[in-house]
Every structure is written in C-alpha cells, then in structure tokens.
Enzyme design. Structure first.
Site, mmCIF file in Angstrom:
data_model
loop_
_atom_site.group_PDB
_atom_site.id
_atom_site.type_symbol
_atom_site.label_atom_id
_atom_site.label_comp_id
_atom_site.label_asym_id
_atom_site.label_seq_id
_atom_site.Cartn_x
_atom_site.Cartn_y
_atom_site.Cartn_z
ATOM 1 C CB SER A 66 24.770 -33.221 -42.592
ATOM 2 O OG SER A 66 24.371 -31.902 -43.480
ATOM 3 C CG ASN A 88 24.003 -21.014 -38.116
ATOM 4 O OD1 ASN A 88 24.211 -22.113 -38.885
ATOM 5 N ND2 ASN A 88 24.737 -20.100 -37.553
ATOM 6 C CB THR A 110 2.545 -57.784 -6.336
ATOM 7 O OG1 THR A 110 2.588 -58.845 -5.367
ATOM 8 C CG2 THR A 110 1.535 -56.964 -6.303
ATOM 9 C CG HIS A 111 6.767 -59.047 -5.116
ATOM 10 N ND1 HIS A 111 7.773 -58.318 -5.049
ATOM 11 C CD2 HIS A 111 5.772 -58.815 -4.225
ATOM 12 C CE1 HIS A 111 7.439 -57.370 -3.838
ATOM 13 N NE2 HIS A 111 6.254 -57.832 -3.663
ATOM 14 C CB SER A 165 13.208 -72.577 -34.327
ATOM 15 O OG SER A 165 14.348 -73.442 -34.170
ATOM 16 C CE LYS A 168 12.120 -72.767 -29.032
ATOM 17 N NZ LYS A 168 12.293 -71.854 -28.123
ATOM 18 C CG ASN A 220 10.574 -68.900 -31.256
ATOM 19 O OD1 ASN A 220 10.373 -69.422 -30.355
ATOM 20 N ND2 ASN A 220 11.788 -69.044 -31.957
ATOM 21 C CD GLU A 243 11.751 -63.165 -27.899
ATOM 22 O OE1 GLU A 243 12.912 -63.509 -28.808
ATOM 23 O OE2 GLU A 243 11.163 -64.142 -27.541
ATOM 24 C CE1 TYR A 286 24.121 -25.652 -36.373
ATOM 25 C CE2 TYR A 286 26.204 -24.975 -37.168
ATOM 26 C CZ TYR A 286 25.092 -25.821 -36.964
ATOM 27 O OH TYR A 286 25.418 -27.128 -37.622
ATOM 28 C CD GLN A 334 26.424 -31.951 -40.158
ATOM 29 O OE1 GLN A 334 26.287 -30.852 -40.782
ATOM 30 N NE2 GLN A 334 27.281 -32.948 -40.418
ATOM 31 C CE LYS A 383 19.794 -31.428 -39.370
ATOM 32 N NZ LYS A 383 20.976 -31.067 -38.237
HETATM 33 N N1 ARG Z 1 24.214 -29.632 -41.624
HETATM 34 C C1 ARG Z 1 24.116 -28.419 -40.561
HETATM 35 C C2 ARG Z 1 23.506 -28.837 -39.460
HETATM 36 O O1 ARG Z 1 22.701 -30.143 -39.618
HETATM 37 C C3 ARG Z 1 23.374 -27.329 -41.119
HETATM 38 C C4 ARG Z 1 23.677 -26.066 -40.471
HETATM 39 C C5 ARG Z 1 24.962 -25.497 -40.989
HETATM 40 N N2 ARG Z 1 25.583 -24.240 -40.743
HETATM 41 C C6 ARG Z 1 26.817 -24.113 -40.225
HETATM 42 N N3 ARG Z 1 27.118 -22.998 -39.887
HETATM 43 N N4 ARG Z 1 27.751 -24.702 -40.669
HETATM 44 O O2 ARG Z 1 23.458 -28.522 -38.335
#
Ligand code: ARG
Length: 460
Positions: free
Chosen positions: A23, A110, A155-156, A277, A283, A285, A290, A317, A322, A325
């Site tokens: 990760s 964890n 409205t509408h 454009s 143009k 824009n 948007e 856990y 993971q 993230k």
């Molecule tokens: N990279 C892991 C996560 O984002 C970290 C925790 C890892 N813990 C484990 N027991 N593998 O969740």
C-alpha cells in the site's frame, strides 16, 4: 528492504502478490501522522517504564530526523517497503540500530493504521471546514451588496416570483453552513484515539492510553479494542458529508452554467475561470463549473465504494480495509480542489443586473401579487387567481406585461383594478412586501445578514 514479518515464512512472496498487497504507493502520504503516532507511543512507553529514557530519546530523535528529511525532500519514499509503517520502522532501525527495534512494542499495525488514518482525516475535516468558511464569506459579501438586485425566482425552471440575488445566494449560505455543522459533528464523534488497541485485543503491557490520546489532542481513548481497529464509520460519515458538499456545489454550478448561457446572460464568469474552444472563436465556456459538477460523481463513488467494502467484514481487522485509502484520499483531494476553485470563480463573477431585473419583469413573476392586490379589494383568492390567469393570457396574446396594460384594458377584465395597481405589481413592491422571516424583503434579509455575520465571526 526486509519485511516486518519474515520469521514465520520459509518461502518468498510471489512478486505479483507482494505488489498486490503493498500500500506504500498511496499510504505514503500518511508519513507525518505515522511519525506523530510513533512519537506519542514511545513517549508513553518510557513514561510507563517499558522503555528507558535513553531509548525514548534515541527513537524520537531518529523519527524526527526521518520526518525532517522527508519534509525537506532529502529522503524519498520508494516502493521497497510494503507500507508506510514498515518504511518508517525500517529507516529508524537503519539509522539508530537496536533501539529502533523497540518502537513497535505493544503496538500492531492494525491500531497504528487506524490511528494514522484518523489523524489524517481529522486534519481534513478541519481543512474542509476552513474552506467552507472562506466560501461562506464570499457568498455573504455578494448578499450584502445585492439586497436590491432583482431577479426571477424559479420553480420547475419556470419564472415564479421575483426575488433578489441576496436571497438566492442566501439559500446556498444555509447549505454550506449545514455542511460546516456536519464537519463539527463528525469531528466530535471521531475524536477518540484507537492507539493501544493492539492487533484486536489490547496488549499485556501496561499502556497508558489516556496519555497517548491527550498527547494527540483526542478527547480520550476508544473503548473497545476490536471496534478500534475495525471502525471506519468516521470515514464513511466524512465521505457522506463530502458528497453532500459536492451535491451543493454541483447545484450551484448548474445554476451558474444556466445563468452564464447565451440565453440568460445573468452573469459573466471571469476569464480566469473560463476556457475557449479550439475551433469556435466566439466561445467562452464555463468549464470549471462543469468540472465541479462532473467531479461530484467520483466523490459519491468513494462513499459507495467504502460502504460496500465495509459491509461484509467480520470483526476485527481484515485487509479489505486497506481499500479505504485510495478512494478516500481521492475524494478529499477532489473536494478541496473544487472548494478552492469554486470560491475563486464565485468571488470574481460579474452580475448583469439589468438583464436580471428585465428577466424578472418579463415572466409574469408579479402575477401572484396582482392576485393578492384583488384580494385586498375584496375579491376571494380563488376568483382573483382566475381573473389574473385571464389577464396573463391576454398579455401573452398581446405580447405585453401586466404592468404595461392600460387602465381600460385592466378594467375590461375586472372593475376592481384602480390606478394603485401599477405600484402594487412593480418589482420593487413585490419584493419589499415579502417580509416574513426568511423571505427576500429587505427588512427580513437585513436581519438574516446580521445573523450570518455574527455566525462567521464566532466560528473562525
Ligand atoms: N496497509 C494496511 C492498511 O492500510 C496497514 C495495516 C496492515 N495490517 C495488517 N495486519 N496487515 O490497512
């Protein structure tokens, strides 16, 4: 770089499996939170007599050295370690030797990752609140200057009744104010420290969790170690609140795009926030508006993604988590960028006030007030509604407006009309007579604006 968990293994990890599991490419942005958590942990370990003061000093010095080098760009986070936790620990051991190997005493990745993510998210909640406050200030400035800038309310998407620009912007003030309130709600609920939960069942070391919690300005430690390592509710709540912010921004953008269109021409977006454009020279824009509207989808996507990730996870856990993230970071980055750009665009946008007033006068936005006028002359509202309906039909046939009809034309439809009708249905009167709390009338608006000013003062 070696893995943290080599002892039990005899075979090598398959290269693809290693990369799939790693990760570091995205959790490297947690380095500063990871180091902050480690410093708190080590300080507490020494206070509890689990580490010696000298060991604590060496570890903290090493961690601060790593942070300094990372901040200054002298050290780069490469992909040789599987995650940011291993990276920091490995570099610490490399720098200070055996003392570094004691950093992870009484801790698991964890609770470590649960803490890092919570610290990062907490800072983002604060930052989002600050950006919302900047946006509210720009909205309030426009409101103060435009209490008598008339425009049609819809409205509408059909012209309905006349309002002012201050009143229209006031609606968005309410939305973004609620968004800020959500930030403080989330902050209050999430501000408990999971560090010390261990892998799932606490530890046998005499950790002082109150101490680490207060070192990092948490209200206290979390109360169940299983929940501590597997709770991502705060992140889901934050993503839901970010989705709501995007929904509000997107609605506002949609209106600005309509107002900026050739047909409406209520506003002109500043050149700094417009694009041209490649083929059509005429143009200009509204791309930024948007794009903000368009990016709403990916923030909703992050929320759905995390809700789905979490729905089948048994305690405690599991590696599925993971997956919180990348989507969460993307949503946070997206909303930050959108808020900054949108606020810039809004603060520089020009209003074409005559066009807006003209448009309010042309769409029978005063028809309700004309009916109310007849009610004032003793006509029951339902009858007045019918009379004005016929009047509007007549105006459409003649391509004119209620206030442009002659007295004879008016009398021909109802003998209750007197010369005071012209003032009664003028744009100014229509708006000024709307005095109920929350309405566009100037007295009601002035009151609201005072409240908003006080609110922005006290919620810095
Ligand atoms: N990279 C892991 C996560 O984002 C970290 C925790 C890892 N813990 C484990 N027991 N593998 O969740």
């Amino acid at each position: 770089m070696a893995q943290l968990w080599g002892g039990r293994f005899t075979g090598e990890t398959d290269q693809l499996a290693y990369e799939f599991n790693a990760s570091i490419s995205f959790d490297k942005r947690l380095f500063s939170q990871d180091i902050e958590g480690s410093i708190a942990h080590v300080t507490m370990l020494a206070k509890q007599g689990i580490l010696t003061p000298a060991e604590k000093e060496r570890i903290i010095e090493g961690l601060e050295g790593i942070r300094g080098d990372l901040d200054a760009g002298r050290l780069e986070i490469d992909n040789k370690c599987e995650d940011i936790h291993s990276f920091v620990e490995a570099h610490l051991i490399e720098r200070i030797g055996d003392a570094g190997k004691k950093l992870h005493t009484g801790r698991s990745r964890n609770d470590q990752v649960a803490l890092d993510m919570r610290l990062y998210t907490r800072a983002q909640v604060r930052e989002t609140d600050r950006l919302l406050r900047d946006l509210l200030q720009v909205i309030l400035d426009v409101m103060e200057e435009n209490m008598e800038t008339y425009m049609p309310g819809f409205t509408h998407l059909q012209k309905a009744q006349p309002i002012t620009l201050a009143h229209h912007y006031g609606a968005y003030f309410e939305m973004f104010k609620r968004d800020r309130q959500r930030m403080s709600d989330i902050y209050r609920r999430m501000n408990y420290c999971p560090l010390g939960a261990g892998a799932l069942a606490g530890t046998t070391y005499p950790l002082d969790r109150e101490f680490t919690a207060s070192m990092m300005e948490f209200a206290g430690p979390t109360l169940n170690s299983m929940d501590s390592v597997s709770d991502r509710d705060y992140l889901i709540e934050f993503l839901a609140a970010l989705s709501t912010i995007m929904m509000h921004l997107s609605r506002f953008c949609e209106e600005i795009i309509i107002w900026n269109s050739n047909e409406y021409q209520f506003v002109e977006i500043d050149d700094a926030y417009s694009t041209g454009s490649s083929i059509m020279p005429q143009k200009k824009n509204p791309d930024i508006a948007e794009l903000v509207r368009g990016k709403t989808g990916r923030v909703y996507g992050a929320l759905m993604s995390l809700l789905t990730t979490m729905k089948g996870i048994p305690l405690a856990y599991n590696k599925d988590m993971q997956e919180d993230k990348e989507v969460a970071f993307d949503a946070m980055d997206t909303v930050r960028n959108c808020l900054v750009l949108f606020t810039g665009m809004l603060g520089t946008m020009k209003f074409k006030k005559e066009r807006m007033a003209e448009s309010a006068m042309n769409g029978f936005t005063n028809a309700t007030d004309a009916a109310d006028y007849l009610v004032g002359k003793g006509v029951p509202f339902r009858d007045a509604h019918g009379i004005i309906g016929r009047l509007v039909l007549y105006c459409i046939e003649k391509n004119t407006a209620i206030d442009r009809l002659s007295m004879e034309e008016l009398k021909a439809i109802s003998d209750k009309f007197e010369s005071d009708i012209y003032d009664a249905v003028s744009l100014k009167t229509c708006v000024e007579k709307r005095l109920t709390a929350g309405a566009p009338g100037p007295a009601a608006m002035a009151n609201v604006i005072q409240k908003h000013k006080a609110y922005l003062q006290e919620s810095r």
